[in-house]
Design an enzyme around this catalytic site. Structure first.
Site, PDB file in Angstrom:
ATOM      1  N   ASP A 297      43.578  31.201 -30.028  1.00 41.45           N
ATOM      2  CA  ASP A 297      44.821  31.656 -29.414  1.00 41.45           C
ATOM      3  C   ASP A 297      46.028  31.140 -30.205  1.00 41.45           C
ATOM      4  O   ASP A 297      45.903  30.303 -31.087  1.00 41.45           O
ATOM      5  CB  ASP A 297      44.909  31.245 -27.938  1.00 41.45           C
ATOM      6  CG  ASP A 297      43.729  31.782 -27.139  1.00 41.45           C
ATOM      7  OD1 ASP A 297      43.469  32.998 -27.239  1.00 41.45           O
ATOM      8  OD2 ASP A 297      43.050  30.998 -26.450  1.00 41.45           O
TER       9      ASP A 297
ATOM     10  N   HIS B  87      46.123  46.360 -42.260  1.00 36.08           N
ATOM     11  CA  HIS B  87      45.749  45.553 -41.096  1.00 36.08           C
ATOM     12  C   HIS B  87      45.652  44.061 -41.419  1.00 36.08           C
ATOM     13  O   HIS B  87      45.390  43.253 -40.532  1.00 36.08           O
ATOM     14  CB  HIS B  87      44.407  46.084 -40.555  1.00 36.08           C
ATOM     15  CG  HIS B  87      44.176  45.801 -39.119  1.00 36.08           C
ATOM     16  ND1 HIS B  87      43.074  45.105 -38.670  1.00 36.08           N
ATOM     17  CD2 HIS B  87      44.890  46.113 -38.012  1.00 36.08           C
ATOM     18  CE1 HIS B  87      43.115  45.004 -37.358  1.00 36.08           C
ATOM     19  NE2 HIS B  87      44.209  45.604 -36.930  1.00 36.08           N
TER      20      HIS B  87
ATOM     21  N   LYS C  35      46.609  40.299 -41.893  1.00 37.28           N
ATOM     22  CA  LYS C  35      47.622  39.441 -41.277  1.00 37.28           C
ATOM     23  C   LYS C  35      47.602  38.107 -42.025  1.00 37.28           C
ATOM     24  O   LYS C  35      46.723  37.272 -41.781  1.00 37.28           O
ATOM     25  CB  LYS C  35      47.302  39.210 -39.798  1.00 37.28           C
ATOM     26  CG  LYS C  35      47.171  40.503 -38.987  1.00 37.28           C
ATOM     27  CD  LYS C  35      45.892  40.492 -38.201  1.00 37.28           C
ATOM     28  CE  LYS C  35      45.545  41.798 -37.515  1.00 37.28           C
ATOM     29  NZ  LYS C  35      46.408  42.902 -37.496  1.00 37.28           N
TER      30      LYS C  35
ATOM     31  N   ASP D 173      54.484  27.799 -50.015  1.00 37.16           N
ATOM     32  CA  ASP D 173      54.299  26.539 -50.736  1.00 37.16           C
ATOM     33  C   ASP D 173      54.501  25.413 -49.735  1.00 37.16           C
ATOM     34  O   ASP D 173      55.278  25.532 -48.785  1.00 37.16           O
ATOM     35  CB  ASP D 173      55.272  26.436 -51.905  1.00 37.16           C
ATOM     36  CG  ASP D 173      56.708  26.257 -51.461  1.00 37.16           C
ATOM     37  OD1 ASP D 173      57.243  25.146 -51.622  1.00 37.16           O
ATOM     38  OD2 ASP D 173      57.292  27.232 -50.941  1.00 37.16           O
TER      39      ASP D 173
ATOM     40  N   HIS E 106      43.732  37.184 -26.232  1.00 35.48           N
ATOM     41  CA  HIS E 106      42.856  36.163 -26.832  1.00 35.48           C
ATOM     42  C   HIS E 106      42.611  36.510 -28.288  1.00 35.48           C
ATOM     43  O   HIS E 106      42.228  37.639 -28.603  1.00 35.48           O
ATOM     44  CB  HIS E 106      41.524  36.075 -26.088  1.00 35.48           C
ATOM     45  CG  HIS E 106      40.557  35.137 -26.749  1.00 35.48           C
ATOM     46  ND1 HIS E 106      40.800  33.785 -26.871  1.00 35.48           N
ATOM     47  CD2 HIS E 106      39.354  35.353 -27.352  1.00 35.48           C
ATOM     48  CE1 HIS E 106      39.788  33.216 -27.514  1.00 35.48           C
ATOM     49  NE2 HIS E 106      38.905  34.143 -27.821  1.00 35.48           N
TER      50      HIS E 106
ATOM     51  N   GLN F 106      37.354  42.854 -31.312  1.00 37.45           N
ATOM     52  CA  GLN F 106      38.132  43.853 -30.570  1.00 37.45           C
ATOM     53  C   GLN F 106      37.354  45.155 -30.401  1.00 37.45           C
ATOM     54  O   GLN F 106      37.575  45.895 -29.443  1.00 37.45           O
ATOM     55  CB  GLN F 106      39.449  44.095 -31.310  1.00 37.45           C
ATOM     56  CG  GLN F 106      40.388  45.079 -30.643  1.00 37.45           C
ATOM     57  CD  GLN F 106      41.602  45.378 -31.503  1.00 37.45           C
ATOM     58  OE1 GLN F 106      41.707  44.886 -32.623  1.00 37.45           O
ATOM     59  NE2 GLN F 106      42.503  46.188 -31.000  1.00 37.45           N
TER      60      GLN F 106
ATOM     61  N   HIS G   1      41.193  40.348 -28.988  1.00 37.67           N
ATOM     62  CA  HIS G   1      41.655  40.911 -30.258  1.00 37.67           C
ATOM     63  C   HIS G   1      40.997  40.197 -31.442  1.00 37.67           C
ATOM     64  O   HIS G   1      41.267  40.499 -32.596  1.00 37.67           O
ATOM     65  CB  HIS G   1      43.185  40.788 -30.339  1.00 37.67           C
ATOM     66  CG  HIS G   1      43.801  41.541 -31.473  1.00 37.67           C
ATOM     67  ND1 HIS G   1      44.265  40.923 -32.620  1.00 37.67           N
ATOM     68  CD2 HIS G   1      44.029  42.867 -31.651  1.00 37.67           C
ATOM     69  CE1 HIS G   1      44.757  41.837 -33.447  1.00 37.67           C
ATOM     70  NE2 HIS G   1      44.623  43.023 -32.889  1.00 37.67           N
TER      71      HIS G   1
ATOM     72  N   LYS H   7      38.472  38.659 -34.320  1.00 36.97           N
ATOM     73  CA  LYS H   7      37.564  39.219 -35.323  1.00 36.97           C
ATOM     74  C   LYS H   7      36.804  38.044 -35.937  1.00 36.97           C
ATOM     75  O   LYS H   7      37.136  37.546 -37.008  1.00 36.97           O
ATOM     76  CB  LYS H   7      38.327  39.972 -36.416  1.00 36.97           C
ATOM     77  CG  LYS H   7      39.178  41.141 -35.866  1.00 36.97           C
ATOM     78  CD  LYS H   7      40.598  40.751 -35.613  1.00 36.97           C
ATOM     79  CE  LYS H   7      41.516  41.901 -35.304  1.00 36.97           C
ATOM     80  NZ  LYS H   7      41.163  42.797 -34.243  1.00 36.97           N
TER      81      LYS H   7
ATOM     82  N   ASP I 180      24.652  30.187 -36.200  1.00 42.26           N
ATOM     83  CA  ASP I 180      23.927  28.907 -36.138  1.00 42.26           C
ATOM     84  C   ASP I 180      24.851  27.691 -36.134  1.00 42.26           C
ATOM     85  O   ASP I 180      24.431  26.589 -36.536  1.00 42.26           O
ATOM     86  CB  ASP I 180      22.934  28.788 -37.311  1.00 42.26           C
ATOM     87  CG  ASP I 180      21.849  29.860 -37.278  1.00 42.26           C
ATOM     88  OD1 ASP I 180      21.559  30.359 -36.180  1.00 42.26           O
ATOM     89  OD2 ASP I 180      21.315  30.192 -38.341  1.00 42.26           O
TER      90      ASP I 180
END
EC number: 3.1.4.4
Length: 812
Positions: free
Chosen positions: A190, A335, A337, A342, A408, A524, A663, A665, A670
């Protein structure tokens, strides 16, 4: 001929074709010199069809898995000499080589050649000429094609079901970016974590897991940058504030993102932004309630300032047909983001700077700020009063009150050599679409910005190995190789004069194949492997959602059932894709999702039956969504208006419930390997030539699941997510593959779903993880739950509806 499972890697080479004839031209069977003469005259005069452009494809039955570049002016004997590295998880009787002529709209068939899959199973290399046939499998004159094939079964891969294995694991092969060592990774759940979210999670070496705060860290990174701030986004909104927690104030923290960036630019920092130019598909989808991206507002805000903000359309590569180019520029998005800055060196006294990058799922825009509590109503007079996001209702607004749509998401910060790979990705994109040459020339600052170098010592037990992956093509990234040979050497895929980086899909496939015990996914979207869907009301070959991820997951589970070993896959998705749930686009995506689930559960059910095991398929594969429900509190925000009667809005407001939008990804394997990025599990994100995406795959070499379960940062992160979703921590959660764990999680999620969907509300929902409201039969069919055809408070079918007018390319 019976179809056989090809699960592994296919190495294929298409050399050349001979004696081709073209049934679509009057001169199609004439001698070669006559055909070239006629086509040359047509080209020069501009009359007729002009030069023939011929390409070849590799298909596993009706699933296209490879495509050559186009050869012009060689209508009889085109020579490609192109090689393909193909991950396959397909049922097929033949490998089919199709030879086609490219047209401005579509393509014309010359013929097909067939090689029986049975001949490949031994693993020997096959190098031969194949006869080219027409649609009826009759020979097309003397036409033939020269190919070479070798199949490597997944079971013979030394990494199959072995995990990362050792600190010497080299990363995903055949990729543009190689794996980097000596890195540091910070994981974020989040946009913010309040001080009172304190899960007690023990890690190795006697440490406790500590959550981190994404937007606070991004605020600090931007505020302290001295030379460069590079940002890409699907959406960037200038009016948001990054610091909102009144218990954790920061000097200057009340400034908006737009003002912060303008201030840094005025101080001499080079601020470059690439924001997706939302041209079009919006027209088709906006009526369904999908949010605006503020692209024009953002560009106008920075116009005439020192900030360089470029609206960046999703331009096609130069190679497509007219129809393909139109599809790319109007249907697909940028898409990625990312934020690259620096940053000061860890030892504060140094004047030197290093590069730090952020990547993940969180755009710097409205509707994204949230915490692990995901309140629906209780923040409407504080942090969400001026950031009310609810695009699932017509007319949703703060004036009419909640529920807001909670958000989320997951993000990451990358330090060390990997941060420079993110920088290089930005530079490639800026050089392609940024216009003016404004990039900071870092080689001119050798004494200030240190070159890529480790930030962790090799013996440091908290060091990370990280690899960058993308979905992007030459239409969006500068400097891609121009020939298939160079592309292959650079870890890129070529096809029909298009060079593509498809390494995110490759990373998922490799990670799933390595998996030993369990996989935990939050995404998503969850749809794909359409070549394996049941042909009920559709022709699967027309859908085109060909990425392998769902099929790889079900085949992994099947292999474990056959080996008598436990394996569990947990998948968390939104209740429905963002938008009005009854709308055609949302219903179409839910239909694809249902078909994907059913394909996977059918594989599992058949394996259980074949091995004489009586078990619930949901003990192996289980789907969840997130939701919240809150009782009304005294002093709560009171809206000045009310939603329209008999709407989803008023029903949700009165029931005081709504989904938490997933939302994310992310995939964890494991507890030792994690993928985080911008890419959804759908064809748009995994294709490479559709939406542009970025992701990273990472592990801690001293915290692998070799002799005992991994207990490093990735384990702590998963347990923290489960604590957020379930509202509890249990010892059994330490062993997610066990039947005890999956049954416990399913039991709690079913209880929470019953509380969420109940007509009565006596207390806040004790946790957010809800069992996805579907039934799974013994044969793997996905059905409605009794009395739950529609999502609560809506008239939207849980299982979705096929759209008769939206093209699959838009919704897959």
């Amino acid at each position: 001929m019976a179809q056989i499972l090809l699960h592994g890697t296919l190495h294929a080479t298409i050399f050349e074709a001979e004696s081709l004839s073209n049934p679509h031209r009057a001169t199609g069977g004439a001698p070669k010199f006559i055909r070239k003469l006629v086509e040359g005259i047509e080209d020069t005069v501009g009359v007729g069809k002009g030069a023939t452009k011929i390409y070849a494809t590799v298909d596993l039955e009706k699933a296209r898995v490879g495509r050559t570049r186009m050869i012009s002016n060689e209508p009889v004997n085109p020579r490609w000499y192109e090689s393909f590295h193909i991950y396959c998880a397909h049922m097929a009787a033949d490998v089919i080589f199709t030879v086609k002529i490219d047209n401005s709209i579509g393509a014309s068939l010359i013929g097909r050649a067939y090689l029986a899959v049975q001949d490949l199973l031994g693993g020997e290399e096959i190098d031969k000429w194949l006869e080219i046939s027409d649609e009826n499998r009759e020979p097309v004159g003397d036409s033939k094609i020269h190919v070479k094939l070798q199949y490597f079964d997944v079971g013979k891969d030394r990494n199959w079901a072995r995990g990362v294995r050792s600190t010497k694991y080299p990363g995903v092969p055949y990729t543009f970016f190689s794996q980097r060592q000596g890195c540091k990774v910070t994981l974020y759940q989040d946009a913010h974590v309040p001080d009172n979210f304190v899960p007690r999670i023990q890690l190795a070496d006697g440490k406790n897991y500590e959550p981190h705060r994404c937007w606070e860290d991004i605020f600090d990174a931007i505020s302290k940058a001295q030379h460069l701030i590079y940002i890409t986004g699907w959406s960037v909104y200038t009016e948001i504030t990054l610091v909102r927690d009144t218990n954790r104030p920061k000097p200057g923290g009340d400034v908006t993102l737009g003002e912060l960036l303008k201030r840094k630019a005025s101080e001499g920092v080079r601020v470059l932004m690439l924001v997706w130019d939302d041209r079009t598909s919006v027209g088709l989808l906006k009526k369904d309630g999908l949010m605006a991206t503020h692209d024009e507002e953002t560009a106008n805000y920075f116009h005439g300032t020192d900030v360089n903000c470029v609206l960046c359309p999703r331009n096609p590569d130069d190679s497509g047909s007219f129809v393909q180019d139109l599809q790319i520029s109007t249907m697909f998005t940028h898409h990625q983001k990312i934020v690259v800055v620096d940053h000061e060196m860890p030892n504060q006294g140094s004047q030197q700077r290093r590069i730090v990058s952020f990547i993940g799922g969180i755009d710097l825009c409205d509707g994204r700020y949230d915490t692990q509590y995901h309140s629906l109503f209780r923040t409407l007079d504080t942090v969400h009063h001026d950031d009310f996001h609810q695009p699932n209702f017509e007319g949703g607004s703060i004036k009419k009150g909640g529920p807001r749509e909670p958000w989320h998401d997951i993000h990451s910060r990358l330090e060390g050599p990997i941060a420079w790979d993110v920088l290089y990705n930005f530079e490639q994109r800026w050089r392609k679409q940024g216009g003016k040459d404004l990039l900071v020339r870092l080689r001119d600052l050798p004494d200030i910005i240190i070159p890529p170098s480790p930030v962790m010592f090799p013996e440091d037990r908290e060091t990370w190995n990280v690899q960058l992956f993308r979905s992007i093509d030459g239409g969006a990234a500068f400097g891609f190789p121009e020939t298939p040979e160079e592309a292959a050497r650079a870890g890129l895929v070529s096809g029909k004069d298009q060079i593509i980086d498809r390494s995110i899909q490759d990373a998922y496939v490799n990670a799933i194949r390595r998996a030993k015990n369990f996989i935990y996914i939050e995404n998503q979207y969850f749809l794909g492997s359409s070549y394996g869907w049941k042909p009920e009301g559709i022709k699967p070959e027309e859908i085109g959602a060909l990425h392998l991820i769902p099929k790889e997951l079900s085949l992994k589970i099947v292999s474990k059932i056959e080996a008598g070993e436990r394996f569990t896959v947990y998948v968390v998705v939104p209740m429905w894709p963002e938008g009005v749930p009854e709308s055609a686009s949302v219903q179409a995506i839910l239909d694809w999702q249902r078909r994907t689930m059913e394909m996977m559960y059918t594989d599992i059910a058949q394996a259980l039956e074949a091995n004489g095991i009586e078990a619930n398929p949901k003990d192996y594969l289980t789907f969840f969504c997130l939701g919240n429900r809150e009782v009304k509190q005294e002093g709560e925000y009171e809206p000045e208006e009310h939603p329209e009667p008999d709407t989803d809005y008023i029903r949700a407001q009165e029931a005081r419930r709504f989904m938490i939008y997933v939302h994310t990804k992310m995939m964890i394997v494991d507890d030792e390997y994690i993928i985080i990025g911008s890419a959804n599990i759908n064809q748009r994100s995994m294709d490479g030539a559709r939406d542009s995406e970025i992701a990273m795959g990472a592990y801690q070499p001293y915290h692998l699941a070799t002799r005992q379960p991994a207990r490093g940062q990735i384990h702590g992160f998963r347990m923290s997510l489960w604590y957020e979703h379930l509202g509890m921590l249990e010892d059994v959660f330490q062993r997610p593959e066990s039947v005890e764990c999956v049954q416990k999680v399913n039991e709690v999620a079913e209880k929470y779903w019953d509380l969420y969907s109940s007509d009565d509300l006596e207390q806040d929902l004790p946790g957010h993880l809800l069992s996805y409201p579907i039934g799974v039969t013994a044969d793997g069919s996905v059905t409605e739950l009794p009395g739950m055809e529609n999502f609560p408070d809506t008239r939207a079918r849980v299982l979705g509806n096929k759209s008769d007018y939206l093209p699959p390319i838009l919704t897959t």
